[in-house]
Design a protein around this motif. Structure first.
Motif, PDB file in Angstrom:
ATOM      1  N   MET A 442       0.947  -1.141  -0.107  1.00  0.00           N
ATOM      2  CA  MET A 442       0.044  -0.030  -0.121  1.00  0.00           C
ATOM      3  C   MET A 442       1.013   1.126   0.002  1.00  0.00           C
ATOM      4  O   MET A 442       0.726   2.279  -0.781  1.00  0.00           O
ATOM      5  CB  MET A 442      -0.873   0.005   1.318  1.00  0.00           C
ATOM      6  CG  MET A 442      -2.025  -0.985   1.157  1.00  0.00           C
ATOM      7  SD  MET A 442      -3.224  -0.588  -0.389  1.00  0.00           S
ATOM      8  CE  MET A 442      -3.812   0.795   0.076  1.00  0.00           C
ATOM      9  N   LYS A 443       1.850   1.358   0.702  1.00  0.00           N
ATOM     10  CA  LYS A 443       2.788   2.327   0.816  1.00  0.00           C
ATOM     11  C   LYS A 443       3.390   2.772  -0.404  1.00  0.00           C
ATOM     12  O   LYS A 443       3.738   3.913  -0.691  1.00  0.00           O
ATOM     13  CB  LYS A 443       3.800   1.860   1.856  1.00  0.00           C
ATOM     14  CG  LYS A 443       4.643   3.159   2.487  1.00  0.00           C
ATOM     15  CD  LYS A 443       5.222   3.060   3.878  1.00  0.00           C
ATOM     16  CE  LYS A 443       6.306   1.923   3.772  1.00  0.00           C
ATOM     17  NZ  LYS A 443       7.134   1.745   5.107  1.00  0.00           N
ATOM     18  N   PHE A 444       3.987   1.605  -1.067  1.00  0.00           N
ATOM     19  CA  PHE A 444       4.771   2.062  -2.184  1.00  0.00           C
ATOM     20  C   PHE A 444       4.043   1.812  -3.661  1.00  0.00           C
ATOM     21  O   PHE A 444       4.589   1.564  -4.558  1.00  0.00           O
ATOM     22  CB  PHE A 444       5.902   0.928  -2.321  1.00  0.00           C
ATOM     23  CG  PHE A 444       6.953   0.850  -1.133  1.00  0.00           C
ATOM     24  CD1 PHE A 444       7.630   2.020  -1.260  1.00  0.00           C
ATOM     25  CD2 PHE A 444       7.051  -0.121  -0.439  1.00  0.00           C
ATOM     26  CE1 PHE A 444       8.405   2.032   0.162  1.00  0.00           C
ATOM     27  CE2 PHE A 444       7.813   0.045   0.906  1.00  0.00           C
ATOM     28  CZ  PHE A 444       8.530   1.147   1.002  1.00  0.00           C
ATOM     29  N   GLU A 471       0.767  -8.893  -4.010  1.00  0.00           N
ATOM     30  CA  GLU A 471       1.204  -8.410  -5.316  1.00  0.00           C
ATOM     31  C   GLU A 471       0.685  -6.785  -5.579  1.00  0.00           C
ATOM     32  O   GLU A 471      -0.606  -6.515  -4.968  1.00  0.00           O
ATOM     33  CB  GLU A 471       0.567  -9.199  -6.619  1.00  0.00           C
ATOM     34  CG  GLU A 471       1.207  -8.990  -7.746  1.00  0.00           C
ATOM     35  CD  GLU A 471       0.246  -9.801  -8.924  1.00  0.00           C
ATOM     36  OE1 GLU A 471       0.701 -10.863  -9.170  1.00  0.00           O
ATOM     37  OE2 GLU A 471      -0.820  -9.106  -9.441  1.00  0.00           O
ATOM     38  N   ASP A 472       1.657  -6.019  -5.971  1.00  0.00           N
ATOM     39  CA  ASP A 472       1.284  -4.551  -6.281  1.00  0.00           C
ATOM     40  C   ASP A 472       1.903  -4.186  -7.729  1.00  0.00           C
ATOM     41  O   ASP A 472       2.726  -4.961  -8.132  1.00  0.00           O
ATOM     42  CB  ASP A 472       1.708  -3.789  -5.081  1.00  0.00           C
ATOM     43  CG  ASP A 472       3.359  -3.954  -4.907  1.00  0.00           C
ATOM     44  OD1 ASP A 472       3.838  -3.595  -5.959  1.00  0.00           O
ATOM     45  OD2 ASP A 472       3.883  -3.958  -3.836  1.00  0.00           O
ATOM     46  N   THR A 473       1.495  -3.069  -7.920  1.00  0.00           N
ATOM     47  CA  THR A 473       1.927  -2.401  -9.037  1.00  0.00           C
ATOM     48  C   THR A 473       2.452  -1.113  -8.598  1.00  0.00           C
ATOM     49  O   THR A 473       2.566   0.016  -9.290  1.00  0.00           O
ATOM     50  CB  THR A 473       0.855  -2.012 -10.199  1.00  0.00           C
ATOM     51  OG1 THR A 473      -0.003  -1.250  -9.387  1.00  0.00           O
ATOM     52  CG2 THR A 473       0.074  -3.154 -10.780  1.00  0.00           C
ATOM     53  N   GLN A 491      16.685  -0.380   4.279  1.00  0.00           N
ATOM     54  CA  GLN A 491      15.723  -0.037   3.100  1.00  0.00           C
ATOM     55  C   GLN A 491      16.555   0.210   2.072  1.00  0.00           C
ATOM     56  O   GLN A 491      17.610   0.251   1.922  1.00  0.00           O
ATOM     57  CB  GLN A 491      15.140   1.238   3.471  1.00  0.00           C
ATOM     58  CG  GLN A 491      14.491   1.274   5.055  1.00  0.00           C
ATOM     59  CD  GLN A 491      13.726   2.468   5.300  1.00  0.00           C
ATOM     60  OE1 GLN A 491      14.376   3.579   5.356  1.00  0.00           O
ATOM     61  NE2 GLN A 491      12.314   2.436   5.717  1.00  0.00           N
ATOM     62  N   VAL A 492      15.822   0.216   0.827  1.00  0.00           N
ATOM     63  CA  VAL A 492      16.759   0.151  -0.362  1.00  0.00           C
ATOM     64  C   VAL A 492      17.638   1.512  -0.689  1.00  0.00           C
ATOM     65  O   VAL A 492      18.533   1.413  -0.912  1.00  0.00           O
ATOM     66  CB  VAL A 492      15.534   0.196  -1.688  1.00  0.00           C
ATOM     67  CG1 VAL A 492      16.275   0.588  -3.048  1.00  0.00           C
ATOM     68  CG2 VAL A 492      15.158  -0.989  -1.543  1.00  0.00           C
ATOM     69  N   ASP A 493      17.141   2.659  -0.133  1.00  0.00           N
ATOM     70  CA  ASP A 493      18.013   3.763  -0.149  1.00  0.00           C
ATOM     71  C   ASP A 493      17.383   4.887   0.844  1.00  0.00           C
ATOM     72  O   ASP A 493      16.302   4.584   1.270  1.00  0.00           O
ATOM     73  CB  ASP A 493      18.306   4.430  -1.513  1.00  0.00           C
ATOM     74  CG  ASP A 493      17.232   5.019  -2.139  1.00  0.00           C
ATOM     75  OD1 ASP A 493      16.397   5.773  -1.504  1.00  0.00           O
ATOM     76  OD2 ASP A 493      17.009   4.783  -3.485  1.00  0.00           O
ATOM     77  N   GLY A 502       9.178   4.263   7.879  1.00  0.00           N
ATOM     78  CA  GLY A 502       9.235   2.871   7.924  1.00  0.00           C
ATOM     79  C   GLY A 502      10.535   2.976   8.729  1.00  0.00           C
ATOM     80  O   GLY A 502      11.263   3.617   8.858  1.00  0.00           O
ATOM     81  N   THR A 503      10.876   1.690   9.251  1.00  0.00           N
ATOM     82  CA  THR A 503      11.963   1.431  10.072  1.00  0.00           C
ATOM     83  C   THR A 503      13.068   0.400   9.436  1.00  0.00           C
ATOM     84  O   THR A 503      14.199   0.338  10.032  1.00  0.00           O
ATOM     85  CB  THR A 503      11.632   0.635  11.579  1.00  0.00           C
ATOM     86  OG1 THR A 503      11.046  -0.605  11.018  1.00  0.00           O
ATOM     87  CG2 THR A 503      10.852   1.588  12.148  1.00  0.00           C
ATOM     88  N   GLY A 504      12.425  -0.164   8.397  1.00  0.00           N
ATOM     89  CA  GLY A 504      13.388  -1.422   7.672  1.00  0.00           C
ATOM     90  C   GLY A 504      13.448  -2.516   8.618  1.00  0.00           C
ATOM     91  O   GLY A 504      14.261  -3.256   8.308  1.00  0.00           O
TER      92      GLY A 504
END
Ligand code: ADP
Length: 804
Positions: A442-444, A471-473, A491-493, A502-504
């Motif tokens: 939902m976040k991304f 699954e998301d888009t 986290q990714v970056d 978020g906390t990772g």
């Protein structure tokens, strides 16, 4: 005088028999000699040794086949030639000794000539001769000759025995070479080789022992190897030595050996048992100095321990911190919720809702940190209870549906209808994983869809593997970031944190939970295209529908017609107020005690229907207070519910053991709070009914219907059985036979359960659990309490004589 005519003959007879015989014998003799000579000739010729006769000028007079073969020559061809020429001496062709005539270097010739000259025999002289093979190649052969001077046809000659000893000589040479090489290796190796006989006496030690321990190897031989072992390692060294001798096993041990200067070094000794030609056993050790390695290992262990201590201190700190923050946060959210239930203006409601939302998101972060540190510290245990899978998913998805609607993202839930209605597992932890994955999607995701699915993946007898996927888009994950995703605090970056928060920790926790549930988690994703996270978990299939855990979505105080008098024992003001308000909201009368001591004092003066008891309190903690209530105040009937912040493995047993009837974990969840209250009350009511029934049957009051009588008889029989088993328990307790105590208590527990003797069942369970721990004091105290209960029933109703 005229010669008279001779008229007679004198005949002389001579006996020549002897002469003829002598001639005959001579002929025979010479035949024999000829024969002998021929024999000798044959023997000479075919003897398997090389034989030749040589005259004093070194010329070969006679030679046999073996000698000719040795030099690749024809026998006839050799006769009449000088030794050098006859034996094809290599130097002959080089002009040094044409035809061997002047070859001063020829050792062979000189030796034989000396034998003839000095009339002295020689034996076993060995020398090397270089000869030329028929193909013209040079060949080195080793010859051994023995020569005896003889007189043949008035000429001084020598009989020479020639042997080709090249093979033996080469073998001996290579043996010497090998031995030299071995000696060079053993003399120069860093490791020491030691041979010890079956009595532990040193038979051999390599010179390298000098480098290793500083001893002269010769001084060690004959001594006992154990004399050089560190006193603390003697036992291990001896036992491994004896073990080796017995089993012939080769193995390595690490021990300390004393150096000549008195210091000790760590040595890795690999031993190999050998059996010598005299059938004597000995061990050959290869010993290596591993002091540096040991020190390095020690350092590693120390730093690992230090790191682990630091890490566990970190986890503990995190757990404590988040716990400390969580308690007041729960108070804030709880009080906000309660206030939200009262009459408020629109603005107040909006403001308070914002307080509630912020509080909840802060709580989520704190919960993640707490969860993470608890999992890291191995303090999380999973539940195994029945739950409705479809309902769980619907409940989890419903807030996300609203969120998706607000964002303009489609939200789908696909639930495979082959999934059984009820599963056995940990619905809370499963919900946590799903919440995290759906929350991330939902976040991304800002457009497109988020789809949650659950399907049967695999089925085997009694267990079912379910695959959940989200699954998301959304923004997707680049392949290069794949490895970061499940790492904690990763986290990714950095921009992700700034934009999405978020906390990772979510995925790291999810993965650890999936692992704990014996499942697998993974994902597929494409940058800017979307992601699909999926995990598979095995569940047991539940057979019955009862005891299904139903989870309410939001705060709703359940209605009840019962009005209870509740003693709330809690020192934390926020929790106190929250629990008190909840209870009051349901219509109960609540008396509050700040600690265990006050609670005990209150109970001496007043009666209560139920007690909520905090565990950690100053003065007297909850477990101790409960023991006093049960044992000293003899308040057996009043149910006690623990309020506990640490619901970790083993706590349930500890609370039950102290005499509590159930527990509610803090932070208090409203559903759980009222559910526990309800189930503990029901249990206790059943117990009261049961007691009444026992009373009735013992007093023989109720004997009107046949059905009841039969039932009563069974109950009475069961009670007798329990008493019988109690005697057995007492015996097992005397002999500390924990296994049988556990088994018997388990049996009593089941019997009590079938008959509805709930208090006895709890007592038996307490005995069973403490026997499992083999804690004799706890078993004793549990048994005493159990027997008190049995006695109480017996005494109270035994007057009729039915039980006595
Ligand atoms: P966080 O609390 O930061 O979401 P997680 O452990 O749940 O922590 O996720 C770690 C990181 O993985 C996220 O910060 C994000 O970079 C990436 N991630 C997780 N789920 C998704 C998703 N559905 N789409 C894109 N990126 C994701």
């Amino acid at each position: 005088m005229k010669m008279k005519k001779m008229c007679s003959y004198i005949v002389v007879f001579r006996d020549i028999t002897d002469l003829e015989e002598a001639e005959l014998r001579l002929g025979e003799f010479s035949r024999t000699i000829r024969q002998e000579r021929e024999n000798l000739e044959t023997i000479f010729m075919v003897a398997p040794l090389g034989l030749m006769t040589v005259n004093k000028s070194g010329t070969i007079q006679k030679v046999n086949h073996s000698a000719a073969e040795m030099f690749y020559r024809d026998r006839v061809d050799m006769v009449g030639r000088r030794i050098g020429d006859g034996t094809r001496c290599m130097k002959k062709g080089a002009g040094e000794c044409t035809e061997g005539l002047y070859c001063d270097q020829c050792f062979f010739r000189r030796t034989v000539e000396e034998v003839i000259d000095k009339q002295r025999e020689i034996r076993g002289i060995e020398f090397r001769q270089n000869i030329v093979t028929p193909s013209g190649e040079e060949e080195h052969i080793w010859l051994r000759i023995s020569a005896v001077p003889i007189q043949l046809r008035d000429e001084n000659q020598a009989v020479v025995v020639v042997e080709d000893v090249t093979v033996t000589k080469e073998m001996a040479k290579s043996l010497i070479k090998n031995e030299k090489r071995l000696r060079l290796i053993t003399d120069n190796m860093i490791d020491a080789i030691t041979q010890v006989d079956s009595h532990g006496i040193i038979l051999y030690t390599s010179p390298s022992i000098w480098h290793l321990l500083g001893y002269n190897p010769d001084n060690l031989v004959g001594g006992r190897f154990i004399d050089y072992v560190h006193p603390s390692d003697v036992e291990e060294a001896m036992s491994s030595f004896q073990h080796r001798m017995k089993t012939w096993e080769n193995f390595t041990s690490e021990i300390r050996l004393r150096r000549n200067d008195g210091s000790y070094i760590w040595v890795e000794a690999s031993g190999n048992v050998i059996l010598d030609e005299k059938h004597q056993l000995s061990v050959v050790y290869v010993s290596r100095d591993v002091t540096v390695k040991r020190q390095a290992q020690l350092e590693i262990v120390k730093s690992k321990e230090a790191a682990e201590t630091a890490n566990s201190a970190k986890s503990e700190f995190l757990a404590n911190m988040s716990h400390e923050i969580r308690t007041p946060m729960n108070g804030i959210i709880g009080m906000t919720n309660l206030t939200l239930m009262s009459n408020l203006s629109e603005e107040q409601r909006e403001n308070l809702t914002m307080v509630k939302n912020s509080g909840e998101s802060l709580l989520r972060i704190i919960n993640s940190v707490l969860d993470f540190s608890k999992i890291e510290a191995g303090k999380v245990s999973l539940e195994s209870i029945r739950f409705d899978g479809s309902m769980l998913l619907k409940r989890i998805c419903s807030p996300f549906k609203i969120q998706a609607q607000n964002k303009g993202v489609a939200f789908n839930l696909n639930f495979d209808d082959r999934i059984p209605e009820y599963l056995i597992g940990d619905p809370n932890r499963l919900g946590q994983i799903l919440n995290n994955l759906i929350g991330n999607s939902m976040k991304f995701t800002s457009e497109g869809h988020v789809t949650v699915s659950a399907e049967v993946y695999q089925r085997s007898s009694g267990s079912i593997h379910i695959k959940f996927s989200v699954e998301d888009t959304g923004i997707g994950i680049a392949e290069k970031d794949r490895d970061k995703i499940f790492r904690s605090f990763s986290q990714v970056d950095g921009s992700i944190t700034r934009r999405y928060g978020g906390t990772g920790l979510g995925l790291s926790i999810s993965r650890q939970l999936v692992d704990m549930m014996h499942g697998q988690i993974d994902f597929t994703s494409r940058k800017n295209m979307g992601s699909r996270f999926f995990f598979t978990i095995p569940f047991k299939e539940a057979e019955e529908k009862q005891n299904v855990m139903t989870e309410g979505g939001y705060i709703e105080i359940p209605k009840t017609s019962r009005k209870l008098k509740v003693l709330l024992v809690e020192d934390d003001r926020v929790n106190q107020t929250f629990a008190k308000n909840l209870l009051k909201e349901q219509g109960h009368i609540v008396v509050v005690a700040d600690n265990g001591l006050k609670a005990v004092n209150t109970l001496i003066l007043d009666d209560f229907d139920i007690i909520f008891m905090d565990i950690q309190m100053p003065e007297l903690d909850g477990v101790e207070a409960t023991k006093i209530i049960r044992q000293r105040l003899r308040l057996d009937q009043v149910p006690i519910i623990a309020l506990t912040a640490h619901a970790i493995r083993g706590d349930r047993e500890r609370f039950l053991d102290a005499g509590m009837n159930g527990y509610v974990s803090k932070p208090i969840k409203v559903d759980n709070f009222f559910d526990t209250l309800e189930s503990v009350l029901q249990d206790s009511e059943r117990q009261v009914q049961q007691d009444t029934q026992i009373k009735k049957l013992i007093d023989g009051i109720d004997s009107q219907s046949d059905d009841t009588i039969q039932n009563q008889e069974e109950l009475q029989q069961a009670f007798f059985e329990i008493m019988g088993y109690s005697d057995m328990l007492s015996e097992y307790l005397n002999s500390r036979d924990f296994e049988n105590i556990e088994r018997t208590a388990h049996f009593i527990k089941n019997l009590s359960q079938t008959c509805g003797f709930y208090e006895l069942k709890r007592g038996a369970l307490r005995i069973e659990l403490s026997a499992r721990k083999e804690d004799v004091n706890q078993v004793k105290s549990s048994f005493d309490r159990f027997m008190n209960r049995v006695e109480f029933l017996k005494n109270q109703h035994g007057t009729t004589g039915l039980l006595g």
